[in-house]
Design a protein around this motif. Structure first.
Motif, PDB file in Angstrom:
ATOM      1  N   ILE A   4       2.712  -6.473   2.508  1.00 30.39           N
ATOM      2  CA  ILE A   4       1.370  -7.007   2.302  1.00 30.39           C
ATOM      3  C   ILE A   4       1.441  -8.523   2.372  1.00 30.39           C
ATOM      4  CG2 ILE A   4      -0.578  -7.185   0.713  1.00 30.39           C
ATOM      5  CD1 ILE A   4       1.869  -4.341   0.374  1.00 30.39           C
ATOM      6  N   ILE A   6      -0.634 -12.009   1.854  1.00 28.27           N
ATOM      7  CA  ILE A   6      -1.804 -12.569   1.188  1.00 28.27           C
ATOM      8  C   ILE A   6      -1.774 -14.075   1.385  1.00 28.27           C
ATOM      9  CG2 ILE A   6      -2.991 -12.895  -1.021  1.00 28.27           C
ATOM     10  CD1 ILE A   6      -1.570 -10.330  -1.981  1.00 28.27           C
ATOM     11  N   LEU A  20      -0.761 -11.418  -9.528  1.00 28.93           N
ATOM     12  CA  LEU A  20      -1.310 -10.903  -8.269  1.00 28.93           C
ATOM     13  C   LEU A  20      -0.301 -10.008  -7.570  1.00 28.93           C
ATOM     14  CD1 LEU A  20      -3.469 -10.885  -6.005  1.00 28.93           C
ATOM     15  CD2 LEU A  20      -2.384 -12.973  -5.138  1.00 28.93           C
ATOM     16  N   ARG A  23       0.046  -6.678  -9.501  1.00 28.90           N
ATOM     17  CA  ARG A  23      -1.121  -5.789  -9.400  1.00 28.90           C
ATOM     18  C   ARG A  23      -1.290  -5.218  -7.995  1.00 28.90           C
ATOM     19  NH1 ARG A  23      -6.135  -7.896 -12.706  1.00 28.90           N
ATOM     20  NH2 ARG A  23      -6.687  -5.737 -12.310  1.00 28.90           N
ATOM     21  N   VAL A  24      -1.029  -6.035  -6.981  1.00 26.02           N
ATOM     22  CA  VAL A  24      -1.100  -5.537  -5.597  1.00 26.02           C
ATOM     23  C   VAL A  24      -0.028  -4.467  -5.388  1.00 26.02           C
ATOM     24  CG1 VAL A  24      -0.721  -6.167  -3.185  1.00 26.02           C
ATOM     25  CG2 VAL A  24      -2.207  -7.571  -4.617  1.00 26.02           C
ATOM     26  N   THR A  25       1.162  -4.720  -5.888  1.00 32.70           N
ATOM     27  CA  THR A  25       2.249  -3.739  -5.771  1.00 32.70           C
ATOM     28  C   THR A  25       1.853  -2.429  -6.439  1.00 32.70           C
ATOM     29  OG1 THR A  25       3.922  -5.467  -5.694  1.00 32.70           O
ATOM     30  CG2 THR A  25       4.665  -3.262  -6.331  1.00 32.70           C
ATOM     31  N   THR A  27      -1.153  -1.239  -7.027  1.00 33.54           N
ATOM     32  CA  THR A  27      -2.243  -0.599  -6.284  1.00 33.54           C
ATOM     33  C   THR A  27      -1.742   0.070  -5.016  1.00 33.54           C
ATOM     34  OG1 THR A  27      -3.852  -2.171  -7.174  1.00 33.54           O
ATOM     35  CG2 THR A  27      -4.476  -0.997  -5.157  1.00 33.54           C
ATOM     36  N   VAL A  28      -0.929  -0.637  -4.252  1.00 34.01           N
ATOM     37  CA  VAL A  28      -0.397  -0.071  -3.003  1.00 34.01           C
ATOM     38  C   VAL A  28       0.486   1.139  -3.312  1.00 34.01           C
ATOM     39  CG1 VAL A  28       1.079  -0.516  -1.010  1.00 34.01           C
ATOM     40  CG2 VAL A  28      -0.619  -2.209  -1.717  1.00 34.01           C
ATOM     41  N   VAL A  41       5.444  -7.939  -1.062  1.00 37.92           N
ATOM     42  CA  VAL A  41       4.218  -8.730  -1.108  1.00 37.92           C
ATOM     43  C   VAL A  41       4.593 -10.175  -0.818  1.00 37.92           C
ATOM     44  CG1 VAL A  41       2.270  -9.502  -2.515  1.00 37.92           C
ATOM     45  CG2 VAL A  41       3.167  -7.183  -2.810  1.00 37.92           C
TER      46      VAL A  41
END
Length: 63
Positions: A4, A6, A20, A23-25, A27-28, A41
């Protein structure tokens, strides 16, 4: 392996970037049923002088 990318304007505190990434980790991982260990990420912070909004650098627009 999900990767990902960003891009954000520079200037946020390191703890916000760390949050960030976490949380992205999460969610994915949940959405793709992928192990967190396989998720990458990459956060790139762009200087406000190099980020254009409506044809104007963000460094000028946000004054």
């Amino acid at each position: 392996m999900p990767i990902i990318n960003i891009q954000i304007l520079e200037g946020r505190p390191p703890e916000k970037v760390k949050s960030l990434i976490a949380r992205v980790t999460d969610t994915v991982s949940e959405e793709l049923d992928a192990p967190k260990e396989n998720i990458r990420v990459l956060v790139t912070e762009i200087p406000k002088t190099h980020w254009g909004i409506a044809g104007v650098p963000a460094s000028e627009k946000r004054k």
